[in-house]
Scaffold this active site. Structure first.
Site, PDB file in Angstrom:
ATOM      1  N   ASN A  10       0.868  -1.176   0.000  1.00 46.18           N
ATOM      2  CA  ASN A  10       0.000   0.000   0.000  1.00 46.18           C
ATOM      3  C   ASN A  10       0.906   1.227   0.000  1.00 46.18           C
ATOM      4  O   ASN A  10       1.536   1.536   1.011  1.00 46.18           O
ATOM      5  CB  ASN A  10      -0.875  -0.021   1.267  1.00 46.18           C
ATOM      6  CG  ASN A  10      -1.619   1.288   1.477  1.00 46.18           C
ATOM      7  OD1 ASN A  10      -1.786   2.084   0.557  1.00 46.18           O
ATOM      8  ND2 ASN A  10      -2.072   1.513   2.714  1.00 46.18           N
ATOM      9  N   LYS A  12       0.058   4.301  -0.224  1.00 45.40           N
ATOM     10  CA  LYS A  12      -0.594   5.512   0.325  1.00 45.40           C
ATOM     11  C   LYS A  12      -0.362   6.676  -0.640  1.00 45.40           C
ATOM     12  O   LYS A  12      -0.259   6.462  -1.843  1.00 45.40           O
ATOM     13  CB  LYS A  12      -0.085   5.813   1.733  1.00 45.40           C
ATOM     14  CG  LYS A  12      -0.044   4.579   2.609  1.00 45.40           C
ATOM     15  CD  LYS A  12       0.193   4.890   4.047  1.00 45.40           C
ATOM     16  CE  LYS A  12       0.374   3.589   4.812  1.00 45.40           C
ATOM     17  NZ  LYS A  12       0.319   3.761   6.238  1.00 45.40           N
ATOM     18  N   HIS A  96      -9.191   0.972   5.106  1.00 43.01           N
ATOM     19  CA  HIS A  96      -7.904   1.183   5.780  1.00 43.01           C
ATOM     20  C   HIS A  96      -8.132   2.116   6.969  1.00 43.01           C
ATOM     21  O   HIS A  96      -8.974   3.021   6.911  1.00 43.01           O
ATOM     22  CB  HIS A  96      -6.893   1.792   4.801  1.00 43.01           C
ATOM     23  CG  HIS A  96      -5.499   1.807   5.335  1.00 43.01           C
ATOM     24  ND1 HIS A  96      -5.078   2.770   6.226  1.00 43.01           N
ATOM     25  CD2 HIS A  96      -4.449   0.983   5.143  1.00 43.01           C
ATOM     26  CE1 HIS A  96      -3.813   2.515   6.551  1.00 43.01           C
ATOM     27  NE2 HIS A  96      -3.405   1.447   5.900  1.00 43.01           N
ATOM     28  N   GLU A  98      -6.615   4.569   7.999  1.00 42.98           N
ATOM     29  CA  GLU A  98      -6.489   6.006   7.679  1.00 42.98           C
ATOM     30  C   GLU A  98      -7.775   6.523   7.034  1.00 42.98           C
ATOM     31  O   GLU A  98      -8.182   7.666   7.265  1.00 42.98           O
ATOM     32  CB  GLU A  98      -5.265   6.229   6.774  1.00 42.98           C
ATOM     33  CG  GLU A  98      -3.970   6.045   7.569  1.00 42.98           C
ATOM     34  CD  GLU A  98      -2.768   5.579   6.762  1.00 42.98           C
ATOM     35  OE1 GLU A  98      -2.776   5.689   5.520  1.00 42.98           O
ATOM     36  OE2 GLU A  98      -1.809   5.089   7.392  1.00 42.98           O
ATOM     37  N   GLY A 174       2.858   2.138  10.584  1.00 44.03           N
ATOM     38  CA  GLY A 174       3.771   3.266  10.394  1.00 44.03           C
ATOM     39  C   GLY A 174       4.546   3.651  11.633  1.00 44.03           C
ATOM     40  O   GLY A 174       5.167   4.712  11.679  1.00 44.03           O
ATOM     41  N   GLY A 234       2.994  -1.197   4.189  1.00 44.76           N
ATOM     42  CA  GLY A 234       3.015   0.213   3.810  1.00 44.76           C
ATOM     43  C   GLY A 234       4.423   0.639   3.434  1.00 44.76           C
ATOM     44  O   GLY A 234       4.896   0.404   2.322  1.00 44.76           O
ATOM     45  N   GLY A 235       5.125   1.248   4.385  1.00 47.46           N
ATOM     46  CA  GLY A 235       6.431   1.864   4.118  1.00 47.46           C
ATOM     47  C   GLY A 235       7.412   0.971   3.375  1.00 47.46           C
ATOM     48  O   GLY A 235       8.075   1.413   2.425  1.00 47.46           O
TER      49      GLY A 235
HETATM   50  C1  PEP Z   1      -0.428   0.168   6.015  1.00 52.92           C
HETATM   51  O1  PEP Z   1      -0.505   1.338   5.768  1.00 52.92           O
HETATM   52  O2  PEP Z   1      -1.338  -0.579   5.646  1.00 52.92           O
HETATM   53  C2  PEP Z   1       0.726  -0.320   6.764  1.00 52.92           C
HETATM   54  C3  PEP Z   1       0.666  -1.521   7.246  1.00 52.92           C
HETATM   55  O3  PEP Z   1       1.799   0.532   6.899  1.00 52.92           O
HETATM   56  P1  PEP Z   1       3.266   0.192   7.490  1.00 52.92           P
HETATM   57  O4  PEP Z   1       3.690  -1.129   6.878  1.00 52.92           O
HETATM   58  O5  PEP Z   1       4.122   1.320   7.056  1.00 52.92           O
HETATM   59  O6  PEP Z   1       3.110   0.075   8.956  1.00 52.92           O
END
Ligand code: PEP
Length: 251
Positions: A10, A12, A96, A98, A174, A234-235
């Site tokens: 993801n 973002k 999600h 967010e 995150g 995510g990251g």
């Molecule tokens: C996400 O945004 O779905 C996520 C899991 O982010 P991260 O891996 O950066 O924690």
């Protein structure tokens, strides 16, 4: 039942045309022989660009969100499931944390979006997860049960039969503080057993992804959980090398 592992990225609101091109080039030569299903969800405007560049490569492209509305109309700024399918998406993340926290998406909206995604031909990846406060108050399972019950109450059977569920504890997203492998497995087992009470067939087949600070160095331990069928990342999905290392840990 053996469920296929999946590693989904993801992005973002990150990326650029140049970043898409670089990622596609780096990943295209490296995914041969990987057993896990791989998916990248870039910002909607890059779905087509990424999809074009990874066509013929075993990487699917998805959306991070879709409109709740299915029919075209006066919904400024929204992008429908059919539109992202046109762009080449085959999956859509919905709900999600967010989206829930920043854009006010309720459990009911999430279910409506999952239905809209499925009706457009997308596989919805439906996110659930508790806050740190809720976990510390011993409410994690109750929160997840309520989120899942709302899904069963509002999502169509056809939606649920193809859906992927992502357990994403909000305190781990995150933050660099992943759930431990035991915490992840414990909650995944709870989610699967809660689903079993509503739909035994779905409980066995549904892929349960863990999300929250998954990195190359913790992925294999998280994936060892019997009910952990992959990750939503995510990251660490923004760079091809870390995404690929996680994908390799999934087999
Ligand atoms: C996400 O945004 O779905 C996520 C899991 O982010 P991260 O891996 O950066 O924690």
């Amino acid at each position: 039942m053996t469920r296929r592992m999946m590693v989904a990225g993801n992005w973002k609101m990150n990326g650029s045309a140049a970043a898409v091109d670089r990622f596609a080039e780096e990943i295209s030569t490296a995914v041969d022989g990987l057993a896990a299903q791989l998916l990248i969800c870039p910002p909607a405007v890059y779905i087509e660009r990424l999809g074009r560049q990874v066509s013929g490569v075993a990487v699917a492209v998805g959306a991070q969100n879709v409109a709740a509305e299915r029919e075209p109309g006066a919904f400024t700024g929204e992008t429908s499931g059919e539109m992202v399918v046109d762009a080449g998406a085959t999956y859509a993340i919905v709900g999600h944390s967010e989206r829930r926290a920043l854009y006010g998406e309720t459990d009911q909206v999430v279910a409506t979006k999952a239905n809209a995604a499925a009706a457009a031909g997308l596989v919805p990846i439906i996110c659930v997860g508790e806050t740190l406060e809720q976990r510390e108050a011993g409410q994690a399972e109750a929160v997840l049960a309520a989120q899942l019950d709302a899904l069963f109450d509002h999502a169509d059977q056809d939606t649920l039969s193809i859906a992927v569920i992502a357990y994403e504890p909000i305190w781990a997203i995150g933050t660099g503080h992943s759930a431990t492998p035991d915490q992840a497995q414990e909650i995944h087992a709870f989610i699967r057993s809660h689903i079993r009470d509503r739909n035994a067939t779905m409980a066995e087949s549904v892929q349960l992804l863990y999300g929250g600070s998954v990195k190359p160095d913790n992925a294999a331990a998280l994936f060892a959980g019997a009910d952990v069928d992959g990750a939503l990342v995510g990251g660490a999905s923004l760079k091809a090398d870390s995404f690929l290392d996680i994908a390799r840990a999934a087999g």
